[in-house]
Design a protein around this motif. Sequence first.
Motif, PDB file in Angstrom:
ATOM      1  N   TYR A  51       0.775  -1.215   0.101  1.00  0.00           N
ATOM      2  CA  TYR A  51      -0.152  -0.036  -0.099  1.00  0.00           C
ATOM      3  C   TYR A  51       0.839   1.257  -0.086  1.00  0.00           C
ATOM      4  O   TYR A  51       0.637   2.250  -0.591  1.00  0.00           O
ATOM      5  N   GLU A 148      -6.914  -7.790  -2.028  1.00  0.00           N
ATOM      6  CA  GLU A 148      -6.448  -6.331  -1.973  1.00  0.00           C
ATOM      7  C   GLU A 148      -5.134  -6.145  -2.846  1.00  0.00           C
ATOM      8  O   GLU A 148      -5.004  -5.152  -3.475  1.00  0.00           O
ATOM      9  N   ARG A 217      -8.156   0.458   2.852  1.00  0.00           N
ATOM     10  CA  ARG A 217      -8.109  -0.526   2.202  1.00  0.00           C
ATOM     11  C   ARG A 217      -8.956  -0.715   0.963  1.00  0.00           C
ATOM     12  O   ARG A 217      -9.919  -0.074   0.947  1.00  0.00           O
TER      13      ARG A 217
END
Length: 558
Positions: A51, A148, A217
């Motif tokens: 991320y 994800e 997220r």
Amino acid sequence: MKTIFKIIPFIVILTLGSCDEFLEELPQGSLSEEQLVNSEEGVEALVIAAYSTLNGQIDNASNAFNSPATNWSFGDVVADDAYKGGGGVGDQNNVHLMEIFSTNSGIIDLERKWLADYEGISRANAAIRAIRDFEGWEQGQKDQRIAEMKLLRGHFYFDLKKLFNLIPYIDENLTTSEEIRAVSNRQLTSGQLWSKIEEDFLFARGILPDVQQQVGRATKGAANAYLAKTYIFQEKWNEASQAADLVINSPAGYELLENFINVFEPEFNNSDESVFSIQYSINDGAGTNGYNGSIGDRLINPGGPFFAIRGFLRPTQNLINSYKTDANGLPLFDTFNDADLTEADFVDPRLDHTVGRPGIPYLELPEVYEASWARDPDVYGPYSPKKRVVPFTKPEFTLTVWPYSHAMNYIVIRYADVLLWKAEALIETGDLEGARAIINQVRGRARDGQMVMKLDGSAPAANYLVGEYTTTWTDADLAMEALQFERRLEFAHEGHRFFDLARWGIAEQVMNDYIQEEQSKRTYLSGAEFQAGKHEYFPIPRNQIDLSGGLLEQNPGY
């Protein structure tokens, strides 16, 4: 109460199965992937590491402006919406060369962007392997985290695809240097690359929840929105329309904010208009000296009495003129043949939420913007950007010292995007009236929302007038012109314009008309020319071709 998922760079990863010849290995600490997979904290650290690369920051260096997540240099300056700005053409001359279509494969911005995206892919792949092999989670939790990571991987590959077209595709199953070195950028066709990107978003859509407990997220809505965008770029209109509908009808409740200006205020981070955002933070205890903030945009502060002067990403006169409206509040479309915007003209109120203009209040500051704020106005004109600038009057969101970053998220995909993709798909499939209704919805927000007021609050700061299209649409070409113009007005300086022009197949005409007109105002544009079949994509970085031993092939014309 929602828990914000802070994307704090994780700096103890040494070996993430990086893309070897395609990606320089950057020293990041002392722990290996194998050491991290034996605990839940370690696996989650790998997820957070993936991320963290969304912001274009890969080595804790202040030159992340060479690989901005917002694509201001690649999507705005290379288009007709922005001049490079700064201290003349020699300041970040690499971006100047891109602006005048003298792009070459040695430009540092191309190298840094390539590295940043492949670092993100490498970290996503490492996380997928770790999650898959970790025995401490039930399968459902594993699937969600893998989903994800696949969405992030799709995001990075989408960015590379629209920039460079044919690229090496490396997934989690390639782990050795020998395997990675054997992958060329001609191994998959353009269609096959799109299919790979689609596969990641389809997987994510099937697993991810509509709403995450930890905001930041990836979600099902983000996966569907990215699918819609992927289909739009491939002109798969029915599929794009269906994917957009899934976002529009999502239980997550996406909607346009009441006021256009709120989209670009940090107090509204992760609002209902945000479908997928990059999370920025400052003063977060991470010890990164502000590099978790908007480090890629730190050059765009306008200067003047309230900002450190950087002066990049300067609005073009052509962009300013595009916001003029007629007596019904509709666009004039022709930004070339009419005189430049004057105080007497009607204007779309989004103009003064997008750019700083002399005599108009600037954000929440106690003074109007002055032409003297602008850096090198003789070269780049008197205007400055506004959308991604946070004033120092909001100290909780911005740093008043180096590196002058802020904590306003960058919205990669917002709900207005999805609406206008839906409208575009409807035009292409013959439902012109359905498209008109959606475009009017976007224009209605501009009409009814908060406008910039004079400093004393007594009246609007300009002659704002924006109306809806009231006449039935029967001409698909005119409907498409309205759609294309609406995207420009709505998304100026959000990093999308050049890629829209390229995918619509009108970049050559638009950019050469723009250069012909603007070079009388900006003489450095003299001699610039967009070449069809070449400039729709950027060259593969020369260093990457050299590192590959010739396995990577250069794009046509470079």
